[in-house]
Each structure stands twice: as C-alpha cells, then as structure tokens.
Motif scaffolding. Structure first.
Motif, mmCIF file in Angstrom:
data_model
loop_
_atom_site.group_PDB
_atom_site.id
_atom_site.type_symbol
_atom_site.label_atom_id
_atom_site.label_comp_id
_atom_site.label_asym_id
_atom_site.label_seq_id
_atom_site.Cartn_x
_atom_site.Cartn_y
_atom_site.Cartn_z
ATOM 1 N N GLY A 105 0.815 -1.215 0.000
ATOM 2 C CA GLY A 105 0.000 0.000 0.000
ATOM 3 C C GLY A 105 0.846 1.262 0.000
ATOM 4 N N ILE A 106 1.887 1.255 0.796
ATOM 5 C CA ILE A 106 2.752 2.438 0.885
ATOM 6 C C ILE A 106 3.520 2.647 -0.423
ATOM 7 C CG2 ILE A 106 4.804 3.372 2.024
ATOM 8 C CD1 ILE A 106 3.699 2.025 4.623
ATOM 9 N N LEU A 107 4.098 1.585 -0.963
ATOM 10 C CA LEU A 107 4.844 1.725 -2.216
ATOM 11 C C LEU A 107 3.931 2.146 -3.357
ATOM 12 C CD1 LEU A 107 7.254 -1.345 -1.983
ATOM 13 C CD2 LEU A 107 7.819 1.083 -1.655
ATOM 14 N N THR A 108 2.705 1.648 -3.362
ATOM 15 C CA THR A 108 1.726 2.060 -4.370
ATOM 16 C C THR A 108 1.425 3.543 -4.222
ATOM 17 O OG1 THR A 108 0.756 -0.156 -4.490
ATOM 18 C CG2 THR A 108 -0.618 1.677 -5.244
ATOM 19 N N ALA A 109 1.172 3.981 -2.998
ATOM 20 C CA ALA A 109 0.822 5.382 -2.749
ATOM 21 C C ALA A 109 1.979 6.327 -3.071
ATOM 22 C CB ALA A 109 0.379 5.567 -1.303
ATOM 23 N N LEU A 110 3.195 5.912 -2.781
ATOM 24 C CA LEU A 110 4.354 6.764 -3.063
ATOM 25 C C LEU A 110 4.536 6.994 -4.556
ATOM 26 C CD1 LEU A 110 7.019 5.394 -0.573
ATOM 27 C CD2 LEU A 110 6.045 7.697 -0.599
ATOM 28 N N GLY A 111 4.303 5.968 -5.334
ATOM 29 C CA GLY A 111 4.530 6.066 -6.771
ATOM 30 C C GLY A 111 6.009 6.096 -7.078
ATOM 31 N N GLY A 112 6.376 5.688 -8.274
ATOM 32 C CA GLY A 112 7.773 5.692 -8.680
ATOM 33 C C GLY A 112 8.623 4.647 -7.982
ATOM 34 N N CYS A 113 7.994 3.676 -7.365
ATOM 35 C CA CYS A 113 8.714 2.659 -6.589
ATOM 36 C C CYS A 113 8.627 1.282 -7.237
ATOM 37 C CB CYS A 113 8.140 2.586 -5.179
ATOM 38 S SG CYS A 113 8.305 4.099 -4.239
ATOM 39 N N GLU A 114 8.485 1.249 -8.546
ATOM 40 C CA GLU A 114 8.259 -0.023 -9.217
ATOM 41 C C GLU A 114 9.364 -1.057 -8.977
ATOM 42 O OE1 GLU A 114 7.533 2.992 -10.528
ATOM 43 O OE2 GLU A 114 5.351 2.748 -10.512
ATOM 44 N N PRO A 115 10.662 -0.677 -8.951
ATOM 45 C CA PRO A 115 11.666 -1.704 -8.636
ATOM 46 C C PRO A 115 11.463 -2.321 -7.243
ATOM 47 C CG PRO A 115 12.711 0.177 -9.670
ATOM 48 C CD PRO A 115 11.289 0.580 -9.363
ATOM 49 N N GLN A 116 11.080 -1.495 -6.267
ATOM 50 C CA GLN A 116 10.820 -2.029 -4.934
ATOM 51 C C GLN A 116 9.523 -2.835 -4.926
ATOM 52 O OE1 GLN A 116 11.872 1.266 -5.383
ATOM 53 N NE2 GLN A 116 13.943 0.621 -4.893
ATOM 54 N N LEU A 117 8.542 -2.422 -5.721
ATOM 55 C CA LEU A 117 7.308 -3.207 -5.834
ATOM 56 C C LEU A 117 7.605 -4.597 -6.390
ATOM 57 C CD1 LEU A 117 4.679 -0.577 -6.937
ATOM 58 C CD2 LEU A 117 4.417 -2.187 -5.046
ATOM 59 N N ASP A 118 8.507 -4.697 -7.362
ATOM 60 C CA ASP A 118 8.889 -6.017 -7.877
ATOM 61 C C ASP A 118 9.350 -6.921 -6.739
ATOM 62 O OD1 ASP A 118 8.394 -5.149 -10.479
ATOM 63 O OD2 ASP A 118 10.510 -4.991 -11.029
ATOM 64 N N VAL A 119 10.240 -6.394 -5.918
ATOM 65 C CA VAL A 119 10.777 -7.175 -4.797
ATOM 66 C C VAL A 119 9.661 -7.523 -3.817
ATOM 67 C CG1 VAL A 119 12.328 -7.092 -2.800
ATOM 68 C CG2 VAL A 119 13.102 -6.216 -5.012
ATOM 69 N N HIS A 120 8.811 -6.546 -3.504
ATOM 70 C CA HIS A 120 7.805 -6.777 -2.462
ATOM 71 C C HIS A 120 6.582 -7.549 -2.949
ATOM 72 C CE1 HIS A 120 9.787 -5.035 0.942
ATOM 73 N NE2 HIS A 120 10.274 -4.124 0.104
#
Length: 142
Positions: free
Chosen positions: A66-81
């Motif tokens: 939820g936090i990474l989605t809301a922050l935006g621009g975090c797609e590499p971290q979203l891949d990991v998570h």
C-alpha cells in the motif's frame, strides 16, 4: 561477533525468509555504491522492523504494498515486495485487491503502475491470469 554483525546476521535471516534471492540481489547491488545503506536495510529494516512480532509477515507486506503504491515511482521495490508478498502467503488476488483499494486513496495512475509491476512478477512466476472476485448484489451491508 560484534553487535553490528549480529544485527546484520539476524536481519539477513529475516530478509532471506521473506525476499529470498530478490532481497539478496538488492543488497548486492548496493555493495559498490552504498554498503552502509545495504547494512541498514538488512540490520534495521529486516532485523528490527520486519522481525517485530505484532504484525505477521503477510500483514507487513500488505502495508508495504500500500505504501509503495501510494508513493509512486517505486516499481523496482514493488517487484521485490510483490515477490515477497507471494513468498509469505499472499495470493495474486489479494495483492491486486490491495492495489485496487489503494486507488481510492492515492489515485488511479499510481494503482495502475503498481498493478503493472505486479503483473510483471506474476507473469515471471506463471501466475497469470489473476481471477478477481466481483462484489455481488447480495454482499452484506457494513
């Protein structure tokens, strides 16, 4: 072993259990640019925060998504998570539902970007298509 080394070793166990190879690749990628950031991610984020007992790993991953989605621009971290979320027992349906829910609070562009990051992970793991439940007319009132 020093206290610093013990914290790293403890965090590494948690990181490996949750993120597997993806987490190790992030840490390795930091070795030549910011080994201290790598240390803090392992020792503090995983050794201290992820290891806390109040939230289960799957709950922590939902919060993280939820936090990474809301922050935006975090797609590499979203891949990991997204990978980590699958590793701790979340289903693709639960992951995409969390991102759909996030759209209410952070907007469609960020929810779309997060969902496309998740889609990439699901494709790599052979988890497409994702079946989502739809609300029925008979859904209970809240």
């Amino acid at each position: 072993m020093t206290d610093r080394q013990q914290k790293f070793a403890s965090g590494k166990k948690v990181l490996d259990a949750i993120d597997g190879d993806a987490g190790a690749r992030v840490i390795d990628a930091l070795a030549d640019v910011s080994p201290e950031l790598a240390h803090q991610v392992v020792a503090w984020a995983f050794g201290e925060m992820y290891a806390r007992p109040t939230l289960a790993p799957r709950e922590r991953q939902l919060v993280t998504l939820g936090i990474l989605t809301a922050l935006g621009g975090c797609e590499p971290q979203l891949d990991v998570h997204v990978n980590a979320s699958l590793n701790v027992g979340l289903t693709p349906e639960e992951i995409t539902e969390a991102m759909l829910h996030a759209a209410v609070y952070c907007g469609f562009p960020r929810a779309l970007n997060a969902t496309f990051a998740a889609k990439k992970v699901f494709a790599a793991r052979g988890l497409l298509p994702v079946r989502q439940s739809r609300p029925s007319v008979d859904s209970p009132d809240f």
